[in-house]
Motif scaffolding. Structure first.
Motif, short mmCIF file in Angstrom:
data_model
loop_
_atom_site.label_atom_id
_atom_site.label_comp_id
_atom_site.label_asym_id
_atom_site.label_seq_id
_atom_site.Cartn_x
_atom_site.Cartn_y
_atom_site.Cartn_z
N ASP A 72 -1.18 -9.69 6.97
CA ASP A 72 -0.08 -10.52 6.53
C ASP A 72 0.83 -9.87 5.49
O ASP A 72 1.85 -10.47 5.12
N TYR A 73 0.46 -8.67 5.02
CA TYR A 73 1.19 -8.11 3.89
C TYR A 73 1.64 -6.68 4.12
O TYR A 73 0.92 -5.87 4.73
N ALA A 74 2.82 -6.39 3.58
CA ALA A 74 3.29 -5.00 3.55
C ALA A 74 2.43 -4.20 2.57
O ALA A 74 1.91 -4.74 1.59
N ILE A 75 2.30 -2.93 2.87
CA ILE A 75 1.56 -2.01 2.00
C ILE A 75 2.51 -0.88 1.59
O ILE A 75 3.24 -0.34 2.42
N SER A 76 2.45 -0.54 0.33
CA SER A 76 3.31 0.53 -0.20
C SER A 76 2.46 1.62 -0.83
O SER A 76 1.34 1.38 -1.27
N TRP A 77 3.03 2.80 -0.84
CA TRP A 77 2.46 3.93 -1.60
C TRP A 77 3.43 4.29 -2.72
O TRP A 77 4.65 4.39 -2.49
N PHE A 78 2.89 4.47 -3.91
CA PHE A 78 3.63 4.95 -5.06
C PHE A 78 2.95 6.24 -5.53
O PHE A 78 1.80 6.51 -5.16
N ARG A 79 3.65 6.98 -6.36
CA ARG A 79 3.03 8.14 -6.99
C ARG A 79 3.55 8.30 -8.41
O ARG A 79 4.64 7.84 -8.74
N GLN A 80 2.73 8.95 -9.21
CA GLN A 80 3.13 9.23 -10.59
C GLN A 80 2.69 10.63 -10.95
O GLN A 80 1.48 10.92 -10.95
N ALA A 81 3.66 11.46 -11.26
CA ALA A 81 3.40 12.83 -11.70
C ALA A 81 3.28 12.84 -13.21
O ALA A 81 3.83 11.97 -13.89
N PRO A 82 2.60 13.84 -13.77
CA PRO A 82 2.45 13.91 -15.22
C PRO A 82 3.80 13.91 -15.92
O PRO A 82 4.70 14.68 -15.57
N GLY A 83 3.94 13.03 -16.89
CA GLY A 83 5.17 12.98 -17.68
C GLY A 83 6.35 12.33 -16.98
O GLY A 83 7.46 12.34 -17.51
N LYS A 84 6.11 11.77 -15.80
CA LYS A 84 7.22 11.16 -15.04
C LYS A 84 6.94 9.69 -14.78
O LYS A 84 5.80 9.23 -14.87
N GLU A 85 8.01 8.99 -14.42
CA GLU A 85 7.88 7.58 -14.08
C GLU A 85 7.22 7.44 -12.71
O GLU A 85 7.32 8.33 -11.86
N ARG A 86 6.54 6.32 -12.53
CA ARG A 86 5.98 6.03 -11.23
C ARG A 86 7.11 5.79 -10.24
O ARG A 86 8.08 5.11 -10.58
N GLU A 87 6.99 6.33 -9.02
CA GLU A 87 8.05 6.17 -8.03
C GLU A 87 7.49 5.69 -6.71
O GLU A 87 6.36 6.01 -6.33
N ALA A 88 8.30 4.92 -6.00
CA ALA A 88 7.93 4.45 -4.67
C ALA A 88 8.06 5.59 -3.68
O ALA A 88 9.04 6.33 -3.69
N VAL A 89 7.08 5.74 -2.83
CA VAL A 89 7.06 6.81 -1.83
C VAL A 89 7.35 6.26 -0.44
O VAL A 89 8.21 6.80 0.28
N SER A 90 6.66 5.20 -0.06
CA SER A 90 6.80 4.69 1.30
C SER A 90 6.25 3.28 1.37
O SER A 90 5.44 2.87 0.54
N CYS A 91 6.72 2.55 2.39
CA CYS A 91 6.25 1.18 2.60
C CYS A 91 6.20 0.89 4.09
O CYS A 91 7.04 1.40 4.85
N ILE A 92 5.22 0.10 4.49
CA ILE A 92 5.14 -0.34 5.88
C ILE A 92 5.01 -1.85 5.90
O ILE A 92 4.21 -2.43 5.16
N SER A 93 5.80 -2.48 6.76
CA SER A 93 5.82 -3.94 6.80
C SER A 93 4.58 -4.49 7.48
O SER A 93 3.81 -3.76 8.13
N SER A 94 4.41 -5.80 7.36
CA SER A 94 3.24 -6.45 7.95
C SER A 94 3.49 -6.86 9.39
O SER A 94 2.57 -6.87 10.20
N ASN A 95 4.74 -7.21 9.72
CA ASN A 95 4.98 -7.81 11.03
C ASN A 95 5.33 -6.79 12.10
O ASN A 95 4.57 -6.60 13.05
N ASP A 96 6.44 -6.09 11.93
CA ASP A 96 6.87 -5.18 12.99
C ASP A 96 6.55 -3.72 12.70
O ASP A 96 6.91 -2.85 13.49
N GLY A 97 5.86 -3.47 11.59
CA GLY A 97 5.48 -2.10 11.28
C GLY A 97 6.63 -1.21 10.88
O GLY A 97 6.51 0.02 10.92
#
Length: 117
Positions: free
Chosen positions: A31-56
């Motif tokens: 029922d839910y989208a899933i996302s990947w984030f990443r955080q490098a040393p000394g940097k802000e966390r950033e969104a990498v990718s997301c996949i939806s729940s319904n149509d992918g």
């Protein structure tokens, strides 16, 4: 309890590949989208990718387009991030995230990816 367990990180040379996995429990994964984030040393966390729940449908940060592929296997309650042509600047802790009803955000514990030059 709602949990996300990320795995698959490691040390790889530039140009190499890794596949991250995010296994979920405690909620209806389909029922839910899933996302990947990443955080490098000394940097802000950033969104990498997301996949939806319904149509992918998927989205990617410009920095990883054409190199990373997100997917999900609802039967296994698992999302994946296939990372190819890795670069040293991809070095970071990678987190999977789900936003549940009411805006409640759950983060996995993170998995370290280190790309050597």
């Amino acid at each position: 309890d709602v949990q996300l367990q990320a795995s698959g990180g490691g040390l790889v040379q530039a140009g190499g590949s890794l596949r991250l996995s995010c296994t979920a429990s405690g909620f209806t994964f389909d029922d839910y989208a899933i996302s990947w984030f990443r955080q490098a040393p000394g940097k802000e966390r950033e969104a990498v990718s997301c996949i939806s729940s319904n149509d992918g449908s998927t989205t990617y940060a410009d920095s990883v387009k054409g190199r990373f592929t997100i997917s999900r296997d609802n039967a296994k309650n698992t999302a994946y991030l296939q990372m190819n042509s890795l670069k040293p600047e991809d070095t970071a802790v990678y987190y999977c995230v789900v936003v549940l009803a009411g805006g409640y955000r759950v983060w996995g514990q993170g998995t370290q990816v280190t790309v050597s030059s």
